[in-house]
Enzyme design. Structure first.
Site, PDB file in Angstrom:
ATOM      1  CD  GLU A 152      29.414  69.320  49.288  1.00  0.00           C
ATOM      2  OE1 GLU A 152      29.736  69.629  50.442  1.00  0.00           O
ATOM      3  OE2 GLU A 152      28.876  68.252  48.960  1.00  0.00           O
ATOM      4  CG  HIS A 179      33.295  69.577  51.593  1.00  0.00           C
ATOM      5  ND1 HIS A 179      33.399  69.334  52.933  1.00  0.00           N
ATOM      6  CD2 HIS A 179      32.939  70.850  51.499  1.00  0.00           C
ATOM      7  CE1 HIS A 179      33.108  70.425  53.607  1.00  0.00           C
ATOM      8  NE2 HIS A 179      32.817  71.357  52.737  1.00  0.00           N
TER       9      HIS A 179
END
Lengths: 341, 534
Positions: free
Chosen positions: A10, A307
Site C-alpha cells: 500500500e 496492509h
C-alpha cells in the site's frame, strides 16, 4: 543497513512506521526510498516527520532526509533510552500512530517510560484510543509489559488539541500468546461520543446499533463530551470475550449521516460475529509485530488485507522469515510467529 | 531529549487577520474554512512563525486564532502585531501602514524564508501586499490559500507564488525571446560581430528597460548615437514604458537667445519677436524621451535650467511667472570629453554628475571593422526598401571594397555615416543594380579625398566647434592652427590672457598691441567667437 522500497504494497506511512519500530528494536540502520510514491502529496508529511522525530528521540538516533516532501530517509538508531517524552503532533495528526511507532522499543527498554502525546486522539485511518485501551493493550500486557494509557483530552480532526498520557513498564523479553478460536462472548458495549454537536447524533447512531444488532439498552451508552474539544463524533462498538476484546470504530464526518456512520460500523461487527476467528483486521495488523519480536505465538483472523501483507514484508526484511501465514479455510488465516534466528 | 534532525530554513508567514473569513465562535468554527488557521493545518507545509497583523478592535478574534493555531500546529509560534487601520479600504492609508511595517520588520532572508499571505484582508490590503512584495519591500513570496472543493473540514489548498518571474521556465524563455528581440532592435537588426559592441548593446538593453534616469551616449560623430537613441525610444515605447513622443535636437544648432526659448519655451511678449506662446522642446517631450545631441554645446544658462528640469520635472519658460511641468527621460549625446569640459568650467559639474549615471561609449567604425560587412548588407537592404531597387555587389567589387574598408588607409572619420553615404552613392550609381569594380574604385577615391581634408587626430573638439561639414572645408594647414588657438583660449581666463600667451614673442618686440582684437578677428574668419568656443 536494511533497504526498503517505500512504494511496496500500500506504500503508505505504515511501511515507514513499522520499519522505524523494527530498526529501533533491532538496532539495524534503515533506508527507505520512494516514500509514499504515487500519492497525491508524495514524500514525508508532517505526521511522518513527527514519527521520525519521536523515533530519533527514543533511541538517540539520527536521520537524513527527514524533511517535508522528502522521498528518501536514512535512519541510524542507537541504544533505546527509557524516560519521559513529550511529543506534539501538528495538523491534528494521530497521537496513536506515533505511539505505535515508539511503543515496541519502549516496552522492551531497560526502564519505565512516561510519554505525553498531543494532537488527534480519534483519527480516521488510525487506531482510536478506545481501541488501544480495550483491544490492543490488554493483549500486549499479556505478553509481559504493563501499559497504562490515559486519555486526558479528546482531540478530533481538524481541531486537534487532544492529549494522551502513556505509562510503560517494560519487559525484558516479550512472551508469546495465542488466540486461535473465539472464546464465549462475555459482554457487549456501544459508546457514541459527541463533542460540540447535538446529542441526537449519538442517539441516532445507537438506534441503528440496537436495531441491527438487537442489543439491549443497557449495552448502549452516550458520552457527551465538553463542547470545547469539538466538533467530533465517535462510535465505538466492543465485543468482549474471555480472552480478547474487539473494538470497532465509526468516525462521524461532515456530510455523512449518523445512520450511515453507524450502519457501516455495525456491518463490520456483523462480519466479525459471523466469522470463526477471534481477531479482526485492525487488531491483526497491530499484533504481528509484537508476536514477531516475541519469536512465537499465533492468532487466527480473516483473509489478510494488503496492509497486513505489507507488514509481513517489512517484518521479514528485518527479522528474516518470522511469520508464517496458513490458510485454515476460505474465511480464516492462522498467523504464527517463528522463533528468531 | 536530543533528536538529531537536520535544521531547515524556518518558514515565516506574514498575514493580515481576516475579520470576515477568519471569524468563528464555538465548536462550529472548525467546520468553517478559516484561511489563517488553514495555513497551519496542511500536512505537507509547516509555518514556523506567523506574523499576524490586526486592528485593536479584532483582538478577541486574534486571540481565538492564536489558540486554535496552537492546537492544530504546535510547531508554529504566532506573533501578533496591532496596527492602526481606520479605513482598510483606503489605499493610501493601507499602503502606508503596511509599508511602515515592512520597513521596520527585521527581515533576515539568509536565515528565514518569508511568505506573504494574500487571502485575507480587504482587496485593498491584498493589492498593497502584492505591490509591496513586488517592489521587494517584502522580500518574500506570496502564499494564497483556498477553501476545500467540497464542504469538508479539510484545510483546502495553498499555492506559493514567486513574483520573481525568472523562476518560471516557460516565462523565462518568453523573456529570453523578448530580450533577444530587444537587442536585435537596438542593433537595427544588424547582426554585428564586434564582441565589445554586442556587450555594450546588451548593457544598454538591460538599462533601457529598467530606468527612467538619464542616459549618456558618447562616441565620435557618425558612430550612431542618434540612431541608438531612436532605437531606445522604440524599445521603451514597445514595452509601454513611455507614452509621449521622441523629441530630438542637436544642441550645436541652438545658439544665443533662441536656445533658451527653443528648449524651455516662452510666453508671448517675453522678448522682441515673441509674438505668441511657444511650448519649447522640453514640454513637447512630456511623457516621452528627449534626445539632446552634442549636449556639450549647450550654454551654461541652459545647462542650469536643464538640470532643474531633469531633477524636478519643472522649469520656468522665458517670461513666464510660474513653472511648467514636463516629465521626460533624457538621453544626452556627445562626442566631447565632458569631464574635461567640467574641469575648464565649460560644463556644469552638477549636470554632468546627473547625466553621467549611465554612460555608454559607442566605438567608432575603425574599432568595429568586423561589423563593416553586416552594415553593408543592412545599408543595401535599407536602400532596397526605400528605393524599391535591389542592389548587389559583384563578387570582385565586394572583395575590393571590403579590403579597402578594413585597410589602414580607410580612416572612416565620419564612421557609420560615411559608410552609409558610400553605400548610398554606390547603390545609386550601380549600373543595372550591380555594384561593379569601377563603381567601387570611384567611391574609394571619393572617400579618400574626403578624409584627406580632415585631420585624423584625437581632436574631435575642432569638429564639435565647426561641425563636420564646415571642418571639411578647412585646410589641414589651418586646422592645426585653429585647434591650437582654441585650446589656448579655453585654458585662459580672458581674451587678453590668451593674447599674452599666443603673441608672447611679438609682444616682447613691440611696445603695445591689441592682442584681444587679433584673436577676435582670427576667430571671426571661421565664424567663431570667444564666447562660442568656451
Amino acid at each position: 543497513m536494511i533497504s526498503l522500497d517505500g512504494a511496496m504494497g500500500e506504500g503508505g506511512g505504515q511501511v515507514l512506521r513499522t520499519a522505524l519500530s523494527l530498526s529501533m528494536c533491532t538496532g539495524q540502520p534503515l533506508r527507505i526510498q520512494n516514500i509514499r510514491a504515487n500519492r497525491p502529496k508524495p514524500g514525508l508529511l508532517r505526521q511522518h516527520l513527527t514519527a521520525v522525530n519521536a523515533a530519533c528521540a527514543v533511541c538517540a538516533g539520527s536521520a537524513t532526509g527527514a524533511e517535508l516532501g522528502s522521498h528518501e530517509l536514512t535512519f541510524l538508531p542507537d541504544a533505546i533510552r527509557a524516560g519521559d517524552y513529550d511529543f506534539a503532533i501538528g495538523s491534528a495528526g494521530s497521537t496513536t500512530l506515533v505511539l505505535q511507532t515508539i511503543l515496541p522499543a519502549l516496552m522492551t527498554a531497560s526502564g519505565p517510560s512516561s510519554v505525553v502525546l498531543s494532537g488527534g486522539t480519534h483519527n480516521t485511518h488510525a487506531p482510536s484510543v478506545h481501541f488501544l485501551q480495550h483491544a490492543f493493550l490488554p493483549l500486549i500486557e499479556r505478553m509481559g509489559p504493563t501499559i497504562r494509557l490515559d486519555l486526558e483530552r479528546h482531540g478530533f480532526y481538524p481541531a486537534g488539541g487532544g492529549q494522551i498520557h502513556v505509562h510503560i513498564e517494560p519487559t525484558e523479553q516479550l512472551k508469546p500468546t495465542e488466540l486461535l478460536l473465539p472464546s464465549p462472548i462475555t459482554g457487549r458495549r456501544a459508546i457514541a461520543s459527541v463533542a460540540g454537536l447535538s446529542g441526537s447524533i449519538a442517539k441516532r447512531e445507537l438506534a441503528i446499533v440496537a436495531d441491527h444488532l438487537g442489543w439491549e439498552p443497557d449495552c448502549l451508552h452516550i458520552e457527551q463530551l465538553a463542547d470545547e474539544v469539538g466538533p467530533g463524533n465517535i462510535l465505538s462498538i466492543e465485543i468482549q470475550r474471555e480472552d480478547v476484546t474487539e473494538v470497532f470504530t465509526g468516525f462521524g464526518e461532515r456530510g455523512v449521516s449518523a445512520e450511515r456512520v453507524a450502519s457501516n460500523t455495525v456491518r463490520d461487527v456483523q462480519r466479525y460475529l459471523g466469522s470463526n476467528v477471534p481477531v479482526w483486521h485492525y487488531l491483526a495488523d497491530q499484533l504481528m509485530l509484537p508476536l514477531a519480536l516475541a519469536g512465537g505465538g499465533a492468532f487466527r483472523t480473516g483473509p489478510l488485507s494488503k496492509h497486513a501483507q505489507t507488514n509481513v514484508h517489512v517484518l521479514e526484511a528485518f527479522l528474516g522469515s518470522c511469520i508464517q501465514a496458513a490458510e485454515i479455510d476460505g474465511a480464516s488465516v492462522e498467523i504464527r510467529a517463528q522463533p528468531r534466528r | 531529549m536530543a533528536s538529531r534532525l537536520p535544521k531547515r530554513t524556518p518558514t515565516v508567514v506574514i498575514g493580515v487577520l481576516g475579520t470576515t473569513l477568519d471569524v468563528g465562535k464555538g465548536p462550529h468554527r472548525w467546520e468553517r474554512w478559516r484561511p489563517t488557521v488553514s495555513l497551519c493545518q496542511h500536512e505537507d507545509f509547516v509555518v514556523d512563525r506567523l506574523e499576524l497583523l490586526h486592528d485593536a478592535n479584532a483582538t478577541a478574534l486574534a486571540e481565538t486564532i492564536v489558540e486554535d493555531i496552537a492546537s492544530v500546529s504546535p510547531e508554529t509560534s504566532v506573533v501578533r502585531h496591532v496596527i492602526e487601520l481606520a479605513d482598510p479600504w483606503d489605499f493610501e492609508e493601507v499602503y502606508g501602514v503596511l509599508h511602515e511595517f515592512a520597513a521596520k520588520y527585521p527581515f533576515d532572508t539568509d536565515r528565514e524564508d518569508y511568505l506573504i499571505h494574500i487571502t485575507t484582508g480587504t482587496h485593498v490590503v491584498q493589492i498593497c501586499n502584492f505591490l509591496l512584495t513586488e517592489a521587494r519591500y517584502f522580500p518574500a513570496r506570496l502564499i494564497q490559500t483556498s477553501p476545500p472543493k467540497r464542504s469538508s473540514s479539510s484545510p483546502g489548498s495553498y499555492s506559493i507564488i514567486d513574483l520573481d518571474l525568472s523562476k518560471y521556465d516557460r516565462l523565462a524563455s518568453r523573456f529570453e525571446r523578448e530580450h533577444v528581440d530587444a537587442i536585435a532592435s537596438l542593433k537595427s537588426g544588424i547582426e554585428t560581430r564586434n564582441a565589445a559592441f554586442n556587450r555594450l548593446i546588451e548593457q544598454i538593453e538591460h538599462v533601457a528597460v529598467r530606468t527612467r534616469d538619464p542616459l549618456l551616449i558618447t562616441g565620435p560623430t557618425g558612430a550612431g548615437k542618434s540612431k541608438l537613441a531612436g532605437r531606445i525610444y522604440e524599445l521603451r515605447k514597445h514595452r509601454r514604458l513611455v507614452d509621449g513622443p521622441l523629441v530630438e535636437v542637436n544642441c550645436a544648432t541652438l545658439r544665443g537667445d533662441g536656445a533658451m526659448s527653443t528648449l524651455f519655451g516662452h510666453k508671448k511678449g517675453a522678448f522682441t519677436g515673441a509674438t505668441s506662446d511657444r511650448p519649447g522642446l522640453l514640454r513637447s517631450a512630456n511623457g516621452g524621451l528627449l534626445f539632446l545631441d552634442e549636449i556639450g554645446e549647450l550654454g551654461l544658462d541652459e545647462q542650469a535650467m536643464l538640470l532643474r528640469a531633469v531633477e524636478e520635472g519643472r522649469f520656468l519658460p522665458l517670461g513666464a511667472d510660474t513653472e511648467v511641468q514636463s516629465k521626460f527621460q533624457l538621453i544626452a549625446g556627445t562626442n566631447r570629453d565632458l569631464a574635461a569640459q567640467v574641469q575648464r568650467g565649460a560644463f556644469r559639474e552638477d549636470l554632468f554628475a546627473r547625466i553621467n549615471l549611465w554612460t555608454f561609449k559607442l566605438p567608432g567604425l575603425r574599432d568595429r571593422l568586423e561589423d563593416i560587412e553586416p552594415n553593408i548588407e543592412h545599408e543595401l537592404e535599407r536602400f532596397a526598401r526605400e528605393r524599391g531597387q535591389l542592389i548587389r555587389f559583384s563578387k570582385e567589387a565586394r572583395a575590393q571594397f571590403l579590403r579597402f574598408a578594413t585597410g589602414s588607409d580607410a580612416t572612416w572619420t565620419g564612421n557609420f555615416r560615411d559608410l552609409g553615404a558610400a553605400l548610398t552613392r554606390m547603390a545609386t550609381l550601380a549600373p543595372g543594380g550591380r555594384i561593379s569594380e569601377d563603381v567601387v574604385s570611384d567611391e574609394m577615391k571619393r572617400l579618400a579625398e574626403s578624409w584627406r581634408g580632415v585631420v585624423r587626430t584625437d581632436d574631435t573638439e575642432l569638429e564639435a566647434v565647426l561641425g563636420a561639414e564646415r571642418l571639411a572645408g578647412v585646410d589641414l594647414f589651418d586646422q592645426v592652427q585653429l585647434a591650437c588657438v582654441i585650446k589656448i583660449c579655453r585654458e585662459s581666463r580672458s581674451m587678453s590672457d590668451a593674447g599674452r600667451k599666443l603673441f608672447a614673442a611679438s609682444r616682447a618686440r613691440r611696445s603695445s598691441t591689441n592682442d584681444s582684437d587679433r584673436i577676435r578677428k582670427y576667430l571671426a574668419k571661421f565664424d567663431l567667437t570667444w564666447e562660442g568656443i568656451q
